[in-house]
Every structure is written in C-alpha cells, then in structure tokens.
Design an enzyme around this catalytic site. Structure first.
Site, mmCIF file in Angstrom:
data_model
loop_
_atom_site.group_PDB
_atom_site.id
_atom_site.type_symbol
_atom_site.label_atom_id
_atom_site.label_comp_id
_atom_site.label_asym_id
_atom_site.label_seq_id
_atom_site.Cartn_x
_atom_site.Cartn_y
_atom_site.Cartn_z
ATOM 1 N N ARG A 191 0.826 -1.200 0.000
ATOM 2 C CA ARG A 191 0.000 0.000 0.000
ATOM 3 C C ARG A 191 0.871 1.265 0.000
ATOM 4 N NH1 ARG A 191 -5.908 -0.696 0.527
ATOM 5 N NH2 ARG A 191 -5.801 1.542 0.873
ATOM 6 N N HIS A 205 -13.162 -1.925 8.764
ATOM 7 C CA HIS A 205 -13.604 -1.347 7.492
ATOM 8 C C HIS A 205 -13.406 -2.269 6.294
ATOM 9 C CE1 HIS A 205 -14.993 1.926 5.072
ATOM 10 N NE2 HIS A 205 -13.860 2.080 4.420
#
Length: 271
Positions: free
Chosen positions: A176, A243
């Site tokens: 990421r 999430h």
C-alpha cells in the site's frame, strides 16, 4: 494482468478474471488503494463470474483527469463508459467505501445498467453532525495532506482498517505504501466526493449493505440513513470486523455475496 481502456476524456485501468455474469468491483479511496489490492484475494471464489476489477480515476494505474466535478459522480460516469467499451450492458456492482458510493451513483443514474448491488460501508452519505470525522477518515485525510507521507503513517492507517491487527502484515503495508507514492492524489482535504443522500430512493436494484461492527472509518452508526433511503436494501453486520470486510472476513464475505448475487437474501423483497 492490468489492461487499460479509453473512456473518452480519460483512461481507466482494470483487471479481468473469470467468465459468466459480469461483476464490476470498485475499490475504496484509501492511500495506496487499487482494485486488486482491495479484491484480489476474493476473486478465486468468483471465478464463475466475469470479474472486472477497476482502478478508479486517480488510483492505481488510472491517471487522474482534471475535473471540478465531485469525484463520485465523475468516477461513476467513467465506469459506465468502461462497461460499454467492454460490451457489458448490465452488471452486478460490488463496492467498498468510496467504491460503494460510486456503485450507488451508477445505480441511481443508470438503473438499466445494474442487476444487484453490494456495498461495504459505502461513502457518499454523511450524517448531519460530520465533521468531526471518525478516526479512520482523519488518518486518511492526514495521509493525503502530507507532502511525502511516511511508511509508519501507512502502517497506522492499515492497522486501523482491521480489527485483528495481525492482518496488517508488513507485506500489505509495503504494498500500500509503494502504491500510494506512485499515485498520491492531489486533492483538497477533505476531497469533494459529492453527496448522494437526496437520491438514495432512486436506487431500484436489490442492495446488500455489509458492515464491520467495529468500523472506525465509516461507522455502523452511519448505516441506518442508507438502509432507510434505499427501497430494496438489507443490512448484514459482521462482528469483530472493521472497514475492510472483504479482506478481514473474506470467507464469510465470499459466501454472503455469492448467495446474494445468485438471488438469495433479497429475493423475497423482489417478489
């Protein structure tokens, strides 16, 4: 393997896998997000579908075009153009966070293009008392605002996305982080995503909302407004989950979504 489509005023990157009824997968807006970083681990469970995993404009391999249009609205139109270019008249839409908002916008504006919709803690619908922002959005906006964000800032962001922090692996953080440096979006903070609240009632497609009970980015407390606004919607809440539902609870996610796309869950409501 990533391919690129010309969608008129932009180019959109995507990965295609499997064959069958089309499913378009739409990722979130977090730093370093791409279609495959969000959904690559889920695709083997959907190999009997034609999966189109998109990099939304400005993320992954898709360049950010200059536009004053709200990001959700702009992305939704380009995804529909991509569907047309790929010969897809209708598709199921699966969207996480920002991608969920893009899916809702498509279902509102182009209902004839949509079969069923799966939304994981979607954006685009804010409560009247926001800001202050939840911790996850604070981290996201802070990362976006940094001139050159650090790997530690990415590590803090990723750990906040999952309930079980052992899933925030060093490899995931590295992936990421490197992706965020390649495609760090230059946006106002907070970005102009757009507001979908007034048009929720225009979503006619059967809709499944999936939420992590402990989500600290788009909190479960924000779900009722969307659930009440979409006429044919239902909500599933997964405990011990934040999430990234599709990542943190992948086996349950794959099972629930497959059942829904095959006509389960909301079938009674359709009848």
């Amino acid at each position: 393997m990533t391919s690129t489509l010309d969608v008129g005023d932009a180019r959109l990157a995507y990965t295609e896998a499997g064959s069958g009824s089309p499913v378009v997968w739409l990722h979130g807006s977090g730093p370093g997000a791409t279609g495959m970083s969000n959904f690559g681990g889920n695709l083997p469970a959907f190999e009997d579908y034609r999966n189109i995993v998109v990099d939304l404009p400005g993320w992954g391999e898709s360049p950010r075009p200059e536009t004053d249009e709200p990001l959700i609205f702009h992305a939704a139109d380009r995804v529909c153009r991509a569907m047309t270019a790929l010969g897809i008249e209708r598709a199921h839409l699966v969207g996480n966070s920002y991608g969920g908002a893009v899916a809702m916008r498509i279902a509102m504006r182009y209902p004839e293009r949509v079969d069923r919709v799966v939304l994981m803690a979607p954006g685009g619908v804010l409560p009247s008392d926001a800001p202050p922002w939840p911790a996850g959005l604070e981290r996201l906006f802070g990362y976006m605002a940094a001139e050159r964000p650090s790997r530690e800032a990415m590590a803090e962001f990723v750990r906040l996305m999952v309930y079980d922090e052992s899933l925030a692996t060093e490899a995931l953080i590295d992936e990421r982080y490197e992706s965020s440096l390649r495609a760090h979006p230059e946006l106002p903070i907070p970005p102009n995503f757009g507001d979908l609240t007034p048009d929720l009632g225009r979503i006619a497609a059967p809709t499944l909302l999936l939420w992590g009970r402990e989500d600290q980015t788009v909190p479960l407390a924000w779900a009722p407004r969307i659930l009440a606004g979409i006429p044919n919607a239902e909500l599933r809440v997964l405990p011990h989950c934040r999430h990234w539902v599709q990542y943190e609870r992948a086996p349950e996610f794959n099972h629930i979504v497959r059942e829904f796309l095959q006509g389960g869950a909301a079938a009674a409501l359709e009848g």
